[in-house]
Scaffold this motif. Structure first.
Motif, PDB file in Angstrom:
ATOM      1  N   ALA A  75      39.742  31.349  38.454  1.00 52.39           N
ATOM      2  CA  ALA A  75      38.352  31.504  38.896  1.00 52.39           C
ATOM      3  C   ALA A  75      37.454  31.828  37.702  1.00 52.39           C
ATOM      4  O   ALA A  75      36.351  31.281  37.561  1.00 52.39           O
ATOM      5  CB  ALA A  75      38.258  32.607  39.952  1.00 52.39           C
ATOM      6  N   GLN A  76      37.937  32.720  36.837  1.00 55.43           N
ATOM      7  CA  GLN A  76      37.162  33.072  35.635  1.00 55.43           C
ATOM      8  C   GLN A  76      36.956  31.846  34.757  1.00 55.43           C
ATOM      9  O   GLN A  76      35.855  31.592  34.245  1.00 55.43           O
ATOM     10  CB  GLN A  76      37.900  34.166  34.845  1.00 55.43           C
ATOM     11  CG  GLN A  76      37.912  35.516  35.538  1.00 55.43           C
ATOM     12  CD  GLN A  76      39.041  36.421  35.043  1.00 55.43           C
ATOM     13  OE1 GLN A  76      39.877  36.012  34.218  1.00 55.43           O
ATOM     14  NE2 GLN A  76      39.078  37.647  35.554  1.00 55.43           N
ATOM     15  N   GLY A  77      38.038  31.083  34.570  1.00 52.65           N
ATOM     16  CA  GLY A  77      37.953  29.898  33.719  1.00 52.65           C
ATOM     17  C   GLY A  77      36.968  28.881  34.281  1.00 52.65           C
ATOM     18  O   GLY A  77      36.140  28.315  33.550  1.00 52.65           O
ATOM     19  N   GLN A  78      37.040  28.675  35.600  1.00 52.37           N
ATOM     20  CA  GLN A  78      36.148  27.706  36.224  1.00 52.37           C
ATOM     21  C   GLN A  78      34.691  28.141  36.076  1.00 52.37           C
ATOM     22  O   GLN A  78      33.823  27.348  35.684  1.00 52.37           O
ATOM     23  CB  GLN A  78      36.518  27.549  37.715  1.00 52.37           C
ATOM     24  CG  GLN A  78      35.807  26.406  38.417  1.00 52.37           C
ATOM     25  CD  GLN A  78      36.093  25.064  37.750  1.00 52.37           C
ATOM     26  OE1 GLN A  78      37.228  24.791  37.334  1.00 52.37           O
ATOM     27  NE2 GLN A  78      35.058  24.238  37.595  1.00 52.37           N
ATOM     28  N   THR A 275      41.213  42.876  32.646  1.00 57.60           N
ATOM     29  CA  THR A 275      40.046  42.204  33.205  1.00 57.60           C
ATOM     30  C   THR A 275      40.304  41.678  34.615  1.00 57.60           C
ATOM     31  O   THR A 275      39.359  41.399  35.336  1.00 57.60           O
ATOM     32  CB  THR A 275      39.593  41.035  32.310  1.00 57.60           C
ATOM     33  OG1 THR A 275      40.687  40.138  32.133  1.00 57.60           O
ATOM     34  CG2 THR A 275      39.140  41.552  30.953  1.00 57.60           C
ATOM     35  N   SER A 276      41.576  41.533  34.979  1.00 56.64           N
ATOM     36  CA  SER A 276      41.905  41.092  36.338  1.00 56.64           C
ATOM     37  C   SER A 276      42.808  42.130  36.989  1.00 56.64           C
ATOM     38  O   SER A 276      43.577  42.809  36.305  1.00 56.64           O
ATOM     39  CB  SER A 276      42.673  39.765  36.327  1.00 56.64           C
ATOM     40  OG  SER A 276      41.873  38.728  35.844  1.00 56.64           O
ATOM     41  N   ASP A 277      42.743  42.214  38.301  1.00 60.54           N
ATOM     42  CA  ASP A 277      43.724  43.025  39.003  1.00 60.54           C
ATOM     43  C   ASP A 277      45.113  42.471  38.780  1.00 60.54           C
ATOM     44  O   ASP A 277      45.326  41.255  38.790  1.00 60.54           O
ATOM     45  CB  ASP A 277      43.415  43.014  40.517  1.00 60.54           C
ATOM     46  CG  ASP A 277      42.453  44.120  40.903  1.00 60.54           C
ATOM     47  OD1 ASP A 277      42.613  45.242  40.382  1.00 60.54           O
ATOM     48  OD2 ASP A 277      41.560  43.865  41.726  1.00 60.54           O
ATOM     49  N   THR A 304      37.576  51.968  39.743  1.00 60.17           N
ATOM     50  CA  THR A 304      36.525  50.956  39.648  1.00 60.17           C
ATOM     51  C   THR A 304      37.134  49.597  39.961  1.00 60.17           C
ATOM     52  O   THR A 304      38.301  49.339  39.641  1.00 60.17           O
ATOM     53  CB  THR A 304      35.909  50.897  38.240  1.00 60.17           C
ATOM     54  OG1 THR A 304      36.952  50.655  37.295  1.00 60.17           O
ATOM     55  CG2 THR A 304      35.217  52.194  37.888  1.00 60.17           C
ATOM     56  N   PRO A 305      36.352  48.698  40.590  1.00 59.65           N
ATOM     57  CA  PRO A 305      36.868  47.350  40.831  1.00 59.65           C
ATOM     58  C   PRO A 305      37.139  46.645  39.505  1.00 59.65           C
ATOM     59  O   PRO A 305      36.431  46.850  38.522  1.00 59.65           O
ATOM     60  CB  PRO A 305      35.738  46.669  41.605  1.00 59.65           C
ATOM     61  CG  PRO A 305      34.512  47.481  41.342  1.00 59.65           C
ATOM     62  CD  PRO A 305      34.973  48.883  41.072  1.00 59.65           C
ATOM     63  N   ALA A 306      38.183  45.815  39.474  1.00 57.21           N
ATOM     64  CA  ALA A 306      38.442  45.003  38.275  1.00 57.21           C
ATOM     65  C   ALA A 306      37.348  43.936  38.154  1.00 57.21           C
ATOM     66  O   ALA A 306      36.638  43.631  39.121  1.00 57.21           O
ATOM     67  CB  ALA A 306      39.814  44.355  38.367  1.00 57.21           C
ATOM     68  N   LEU A 307      37.231  43.373  36.972  1.00 53.09           N
ATOM     69  CA  LEU A 307      36.176  42.374  36.748  1.00 53.09           C
ATOM     70  C   LEU A 307      36.432  41.108  37.567  1.00 53.09           C
ATOM     71  O   LEU A 307      35.495  40.480  38.073  1.00 53.09           O
ATOM     72  CB  LEU A 307      36.081  42.053  35.255  1.00 53.09           C
ATOM     73  CG  LEU A 307      35.613  43.249  34.401  1.00 53.09           C
ATOM     74  CD1 LEU A 307      35.812  42.963  32.919  1.00 53.09           C
ATOM     75  CD2 LEU A 307      34.154  43.593  34.686  1.00 53.09           C
ATOM     76  N   ASN A 308      37.721  40.716  37.667  1.00 50.72           N
ATOM     77  CA  ASN A 308      38.138  39.606  38.543  1.00 50.72           C
ATOM     78  C   ASN A 308      37.170  38.423  38.525  1.00 50.72           C
ATOM     79  O   ASN A 308      36.887  37.897  37.446  1.00 50.72           O
ATOM     80  CB  ASN A 308      38.329  40.126  39.977  1.00 50.72           C
ATOM     81  CG  ASN A 308      39.569  41.011  40.090  1.00 50.72           C
ATOM     82  OD1 ASN A 308      40.430  40.979  39.206  1.00 50.72           O
ATOM     83  ND2 ASN A 308      39.673  41.786  41.146  1.00 50.72           N
ATOM     84  N   ASP A 309      36.659  38.045  39.694  1.00 54.32           N
ATOM     85  CA  ASP A 309      35.791  36.856  39.751  1.00 54.32           C
ATOM     86  C   ASP A 309      34.321  37.238  39.891  1.00 54.32           C
ATOM     87  O   ASP A 309      33.532  36.480  40.454  1.00 54.32           O
ATOM     88  CB  ASP A 309      36.229  35.933  40.899  1.00 54.32           C
ATOM     89  CG  ASP A 309      36.345  36.674  42.224  1.00 54.32           C
ATOM     90  OD1 ASP A 309      36.058  37.902  42.245  1.00 54.32           O
ATOM     91  OD2 ASP A 309      36.716  36.047  43.228  1.00 54.32           O
ATOM     92  N   ARG A 310      33.947  38.381  39.349  1.00 52.89           N
ATOM     93  CA  ARG A 310      32.535  38.795  39.388  1.00 52.89           C
ATOM     94  C   ARG A 310      31.703  37.831  38.541  1.00 52.89           C
ATOM     95  O   ARG A 310      32.031  37.580  37.380  1.00 52.89           O
ATOM     96  CB  ARG A 310      32.378  40.211  38.845  1.00 52.89           C
ATOM     97  CG  ARG A 310      33.174  41.242  39.621  1.00 52.89           C
ATOM     98  CD  ARG A 310      33.275  42.539  38.830  1.00 52.89           C
ATOM     99  NE  ARG A 310      32.031  43.257  38.785  1.00 52.89           N
ATOM    100  CZ  ARG A 310      31.670  44.183  39.662  1.00 52.89           C
ATOM    101  NH1 ARG A 310      32.488  44.524  40.652  1.00 52.89           N
ATOM    102  NH2 ARG A 310      30.506  44.791  39.563  1.00 52.89           N
TER     103      ARG A 310
END
Lengths: 363, 363
Positions: A75-78, A275-277, A304-310
């Motif tokens: 998701a991050q890459g996209q 950076t991701s869960d 805190t929430p991970a950065l994930n797909d923010r």
């Protein structure tokens, strides 16, 4: 498929996507002398991996049967390449390729996909914000070995994004997660919430070699608390120690116990080096240490929430790559400086660097 | 003498002003359990101090017969209060008072002089930019004990400047010293000079308690290299380990040896945690490690000048105090947060804080 002009390789450790991948993942991890050096490693590594596998399978089972890191990385890459195509039309179209260190998709998979897509210009982009030889270093060494193994040694012109501990976009996105974490606390106590920045630990022999990680972790923390601009106290700690060597402290688990014993009621854990869960956040921080916190009387323990797909983090990733491509440098001024105690002749290499004249000047 | 409105206590470790003070200085240092905890300290501390004294006397003899730290601290204090009288007329006149930890003038001397000058508002101003319980913490604990011993417990209204690792004035002054250091190298090689940021080490048990020092050291280094804006590679290392405990690495001496063995020709050492020259710069860095560097083939080994009596650093000191007085806070948000592993109930106290209501809110 349309030809990709710029291929961005997203380097990370990875995690088992399902329970059957747990033991192979651990076997690869404990075989990596760039992350941990064990006596009799070819024997002790598999021994530790196999002994830990059933327990670790159980942990993955409890967080949904596998690590979400591949899903988030994709998701991050996209999001990153969509933004990059707009931000940097000269280098478009951009493609992203995931290269995990200990599980599929690995470096070989990324390299073969890049060749199939007709990539010529490649960026090795670490997904660890702070540089360590144990993480980014190991991933890059493996990437170059994989290029040899696949016969793709000369296929691409490379540059490296080897660290971004205080990039404004990263710090902004991370600070937003701290604000969201604090918003979960009662406004009346919000200023008293203790921020516990937690990162994976390193064996002390890695520290003594001169690894950059503690310095860059410290700089990231400082940048976040300044950007946050709040009166909350904060501490640093290190998690995920394993195996029979001494690790850099203080340990996150022990810090939580001691804070509880002291009567600290409100704790917000900030996983600033991930950076991701993955299992270190979903299982270790949320479940394991959450139970520890409960036992020692910390009434409000949050993460805190991970950065994930923010989207804000996708903006940051795209800006980091855009800035890197615009600068035209093959790597940061630090990449070619091996640790003073380095004993690994492969470290800090690059294949076919862009702008070779520039590279010679900064090495 | 005219009445002083605001008294600023400059806290530092101090150093023997002459050779006869060397052994008393070492005896005090090795008795301080807030800097180093030894087994059987009341016996082993004096043993180590007396055994080291002849060698250390010899080192002081070679740098002019004593430490210049008192001279520089007085010059800094004088420059600071002159500037403060202009910058902050509401709190003028300002006076400065030196309180060394292990040698005269000590906390008692500072407190008695403040009482004689009619001071009511007092600022305890650490001269260590980065906070450690071993340095600033120990000095503050001793200051409060001295206030009890001298009967001056209630004599002053206190606030504390407990850390300033990334204060813009400090970072600017430190960066200027790096520029001056680099100017000593041939322009043709200047970009290849390796910057070695060196700070005093800490015993690992202090690190494991959760001391703030490594994080703040890392943040200072990041701020300096960003302000510098040059392509020079840099490394961090820790000096001055002593006694039979394990210390945080990598060690400065070992790093220099390894860099030499690798063929590094140009090295600039930056003592970023000291503000005045003393034995760790004049003897350890310049003489001892200078000889090591020569032996291992580092052809150009230089050290950045210490901040000492540089006007830019006096500006920084005055601005730090001015900002602190204007903010009206008794201490930083971190001061009251004891290390998770703290076993010293005296730590992180303050006597008669200014704005006690504010203090209660942030503790």
């Amino acid at each position: 498929m349309s030809k990709v002009k710029t291929g961005i390789v997203m380097l990370n450790l990875g995690g088992p996507a399902n329970l059957d991948e747990v033991e192979p993942f651990l076997l690869e991890l404990f075989a990596d002398r760039e992350i941990i050096q064990l006596p009799f490693q070819h024997w002790l590594g598999p021994f530790i991996a196999r002994r830990r596998a059933p327990k670790v399978r159980g942990l993955y089972d409890k967080i949904g049967g596998g690590s979400p890191i591949l899903r988030y990385t994709r998701a991050q890459g996209q999001g990153m390449v969509e933004r990059l195509d707009r931000l940097s039309p000269d280098t478009a179209p951009h493609g992203f390729y995931v290269a995990f260190r200990y599980i599929q998709p690995k470096s070989e998979d990324a390299l073969r996909a890049m060749a199939a897509d007709g990539v010529e210009r490649a960026v090795a982009f670490t997904q660890y914000p702070q540089f360590s030889c144990s993480t980014t270093g190991s991933s890059l060494n493996e990437l170059w070995r994989a290029a040899e193994r696949t016969g793709l040694r000369d296929a691409f012109e490379w540059s490296i994004i080897d660290r971004w501990p205080v990039h404004a976009g990263f710090i902004g996105a991370m600070t937003d997660t701290v604000r969201e974490g604090l918003a979960q606390f009662d406004p009346a106590v919000r200023d008293q919430v203790l921020l516990l920045f937690s990162a994976h630990s390193l064996p002390l022999d890695v520290i003594d070699r001169g690894d950059a990680y503690p310095q860059e972790f410290g700089a990231s923390v400082q940048a976040v608390v300044e950007r946050l601009g709040r009166p909350n106290p904060y501490l640093l700690a290190f998690q995920s120690e394993v195996g029979p060597v001494r690790w850099l402290g203080p340990s996150t688990e022990r810090v939580i116990k001691r804070l509880g014993a002291r009567g600290q009621q409100h704790l917000l854990v900030v996983p600033i080096a991930f950076t991701s869960d993955h299992i270190e956040t979903l299982s270790e921080l949320d479940r394991e240490y959450g139970e520890v916190a409960h036992r020692v009387g910390i009434s409000h323990y949050k993460r805190t929430p991970a950065l994930n797909d923010r989207p804000g983090f996708m903006d940051a990733l795209a800006n980091i790559v855009r800035d890197h491509l615009a600068a035209g440098r093959p790597y940061s001024p630090l990449y070619r400086t091996r640790c003073p105690g380095c004993v690994n002749p492969q470290c800090r290499q690059i294949l076919n660097p862009v702008g070779a004249a520039v590279a010679a000047g900064t090495s």
